[in-house]
Design a protein around this motif. Structure first.
Motif, PDB file in Angstrom:
ATOM      1  N   HIS A 203      -4.651  21.071   2.715  1.00 26.64           N
ATOM      2  CA  HIS A 203      -4.007  19.764   2.891  1.00 26.64           C
ATOM      3  C   HIS A 203      -3.191  19.856   4.183  1.00 26.64           C
ATOM      4  CE1 HIS A 203      -4.830  18.740  -1.382  1.00 26.64           C
ATOM      5  NE2 HIS A 203      -4.537  20.004  -1.615  1.00 26.64           N
ATOM      6  N   CYS A 238      -0.881  13.061   3.552  1.00 26.51           N
ATOM      7  CA  CYS A 238      -1.738  14.218   3.749  1.00 26.51           C
ATOM      8  C   CYS A 238      -2.650  13.896   4.934  1.00 26.51           C
ATOM      9  CB  CYS A 238      -2.570  14.515   2.507  1.00 26.51           C
ATOM     10  SG  CYS A 238      -3.694  15.892   2.740  1.00 26.51           S
ATOM     11  N   GLU A 240      -5.155  15.962   6.195  1.00 20.74           N
ATOM     12  CA  GLU A 240      -6.376  16.776   6.268  1.00 20.74           C
ATOM     13  C   GLU A 240      -7.248  16.329   5.108  1.00 20.74           C
ATOM     14  OE1 GLU A 240      -6.902  19.553   8.469  1.00 20.74           O
ATOM     15  OE2 GLU A 240      -8.936  19.560   7.672  1.00 20.74           O
ATOM     16  N   PHE A 241      -8.473  15.935   5.401  1.00 22.51           N
ATOM     17  CA  PHE A 241      -9.322  15.416   4.326  1.00 22.51           C
ATOM     18  C   PHE A 241      -9.464  16.462   3.222  1.00 22.51           C
ATOM     19  CE2 PHE A 241     -13.378  14.703   2.197  1.00 22.51           C
ATOM     20  CZ  PHE A 241     -13.106  13.446   1.692  1.00 22.51           C
ATOM     21  N   CYS A 242      -9.088  16.063   1.992  1.00 30.37           N
ATOM     22  CA  CYS A 242      -9.035  17.043   0.911  1.00 30.37           C
ATOM     23  C   CYS A 242      -9.782  16.553  -0.319  1.00 30.37           C
ATOM     24  CB  CYS A 242      -7.579  17.350   0.568  1.00 30.37           C
ATOM     25  SG  CYS A 242      -6.606  15.884   0.197  1.00 30.37           S
ATOM     26  N   HIS A 246      -7.998  11.662  -0.938  1.00 33.21           N
ATOM     27  CA  HIS A 246      -7.142  12.136   0.160  1.00 33.21           C
ATOM     28  C   HIS A 246      -6.206  11.040   0.667  1.00 33.21           C
ATOM     29  CE1 HIS A 246      -6.187  13.145   4.326  1.00 33.21           C
ATOM     30  NE2 HIS A 246      -6.911  12.135   4.703  1.00 33.21           N
ATOM     31  N   MET A 249      -2.712  10.441  -1.128  1.00 29.18           N
ATOM     32  CA  MET A 249      -1.876  11.627  -1.265  1.00 29.18           C
ATOM     33  C   MET A 249      -0.716  11.463  -0.285  1.00 29.18           C
ATOM     34  SD  MET A 249      -2.972  15.596  -1.129  1.00 29.18           S
ATOM     35  CE  MET A 249      -1.729  16.892  -1.128  1.00 29.18           C
TER      36      MET A 249
HETATM   37 CU1  CUA Z   1      -4.490  16.422   0.611  1.00 31.80          CU
HETATM   38 CU2  CUA Z   1      -5.794  15.175   2.160  1.00 31.80          CU
END
Ligand code: CUA
Length: 369
Positions: A203, A238, A240-242, A246, A249
Motif C-alpha cells: 500500500h 492509499c 498504490e493499487f492494492c 484500493h 482506502m
Molecule cells: Cu491500499 Cu491501495
C-alpha cells in the motif's frame, strides 16, 4: 526540419492540413499547437481552490518543500516547452511550402547547416544544465525532508490492510498505548513519526497536504516523519493499487492544537463505556453473541479480535469503512447490513441480523464515543 516537412506534405493528410492552414490562416494553426499549454494558464486558479486533499495547499513544512520543488520543475519545464515550441514554429514558418506539383526538395540533405549545428549544441548544453539543476534541487529537497527534528514527537504504527488503516499510538509506558483505525489525530507543530507496515500487499501512505508518498511493504517497516503546522482535516489516500477496493482506502489526519489532541488521546485510551439505554444494552448482547467479535475489538468487553478495525471508539470517528461513508446512523446501519454493497470484496460479510437486532447493534455502536 524543412526537409521533413517537404516529405510530409506528400502525404494526403498533410496536404489537407496545409490547405486548411492556407485557408483559415496560419495563426489559427499555431493556436492549435499551443493548446497543450492551456493547463499551465489555468493551473494557478485551480491551485487556490480550497480542498482538504491538495498538495498545492501545504499544511506542513515538508509539503511546502515538495511544493517548492514542484513549482521549480514546472517553471523550468514551461520555459523549455515554450522554447521548443518557438523553435518549432520558427522552423514551420521559414520552411518552403510544397504542393502536389512541386517535387521534394532534398538539397539541404547534401549540405551541413552551420547554424543548426550550433543551435543543437546549444540546446544539448542547456538541457544538460537544466537537468542537473533539477537533480540538485531534488537532492536538496530530499535532504531537507529528512532533517525534521524529531525530539518530543509522537509515534504511530500504521498498518495497511485490504482496505483499511490500522493505527497504534505507541507510548512509554505501554499502558498509554491505544489503537484506532482510519483516522489519525496529531498535534499541530509537533513532529510525528509513523512506522508503516502492511499485512498483505504493498500500500502507499499519502496525505498530500502534509507530505509525499511512502510505501507500506509486507515484511518490512518503513518510516515517514511529518509535521502539521496548520490545524485542519487532511484526507489521505492509499496511493498504490492494492486490489479491488484500493480507491476506498482513505484516511483522515486531523491536526489540532496540542490540548485538544491530548484530550482526544486520553479518551481513546479509555475502555468503551458500558451502555446504559435499553436498546444499546440489547445491542451489546447481540454484538457479543454474534460473529462481530471474530474480527473486531471493543476494549473492556470480550471482543478482542484484530482482523477488522478496532471499534472501541468508533462513534468518535468522522467516517466509516476507511473514508468511504460519513459516520451517520443511516450509513452505519446500511453498512453493517450489507458492507458488500459499498465495498465489494471487503472481508466484512453481510449481516444476518433481523431489523430490530440490527437497530439495537447500531444503538450500541453509537455509544462507543
Ligand atoms: Cu491500499 Cu491501495
Amino acid at each position: 526540419m524543412a526537409i521533413s516537412l517537404n516529405y510530409i506534405s506528400r502525404d494526403p493528410a498533410a496536404s489537407v492540413f496545409a490547405s486548411v492552414s492556407s485557408d483559415v490562416g496560419v495563426g489559427l494553426r499555431y493556436l492549435l499547437y499551443l493548446a497543450p499549454a492551456l493547463p499551465i494558464l489555468v493551473l494557478p486558479h485551480w491551485a487556490h481552490a480550497a480542498s482538504f486533499q491538495n498538495a498545492m495547499q501545504p499544511a506542513g513544512i515538508q509539503a511546502e518543500k515538495i511544493l517548492d520543488l514542484w513549482w521549480l520543475t514546472l517553471g523550468i519545464c514551461t520555459v523549455v516547452f515554450i522554447a521548443v515550441l518557438a523553435a518549432f514554429l520558427y522552423a514551420v514558418w521559414r520552411a518552403p511550402r510544397a504542393n502536389e506539383q512541386t517535387g521534394a526538395d532534398i538539397s539541404p540533405l547534401r549540405s551541413v547547416e552551420p547554424l543548426s549545428k550550433r543551435a543543437v549544441l546549444l540546446a544539448v548544453a542547456a538541457s544538460t544544465v537544466l537537468l542537473f539543476l533539477l537533480l540538485i534541487a531534488d537532492v536538496m529537497t530530499d535532504r531537507a525532508l529528512a532533517q525534521l527534528p524529531l525530539g518530543d514527537g509522537i509515534h504511530i504504527e500504521l498498518t495497511g490492510h485490504r482496505w483499511w488503516w490500522e493505527a497504534r499510538y505507541t507510548a512509554d509506558p505501554p499502558s498509554r498505548m491505544f489503537n484506532t483505525a482510519n483516522e489519525l489525530h496529531i498535534p499541530v507543530g509537533k513532529p510525528v513519526v509513523i512506522s508503516l507496515k502492511s499485512s498483505d500487499v504493498i500500500h502507499s501512505f499519502w496525505v498530500p497536504n502534509l507530505h509525499g508518498k511512502k510505501d507500506l511493504i509486507p515484511g518490512r517497516t518503513t518510516t515517514i516523519t511529518l509535521r502539521a503546522d496548520k490545524p485542519g482535516i487532511y484526507r489521505g489516500q492509499c496511493a498504490e493499487f492494492c486490489g479491488y477496493q484500493h480507491a476506498k482506502m482513505a484516511l483522515l489526519v486531523i491536526a489540532e492544537p496540542e490540548a485538544e489532541y491530548e484530550a482526544w488521546a486520553e479518551q481513546q485510551r479509555q475502555s468503551a463505556a458500558q451502555p446504559t439505554t435499553e436498546p444499546a444494552i440489547a445491542g451489546q448482547h447481540i454484538f457479543l453473541a454474534t460473529t462481530c467479535i471474530s474480527c473486531h475489538t471493543v476494549q473492556g468487553t470480550p471482543a478482542q479480535a484484530s482482523l477488522g478495525p478496532d471499534l472501541t471508539h468508533i462513534a468518535s470517528r468522522q467516517t466509516i469503512a476507511a473514508g468511504t461513508l460519513p459516520n451517520t446512523r443511516a450509513h452505519l446501519t446500511a453498512w453493517v447490513k450489507d458492507p458488500q454493497k459499498f465495498k465489494l470484496m471487503a472481508n466484512m460479510p453481510s449481516s444476518p441480523l433481523s431489523g430490530d437486532e440490527l437497530q439495537a447493534v447500531i444503538a450500541y455502536l453509537e455509544t462507543l464515543k
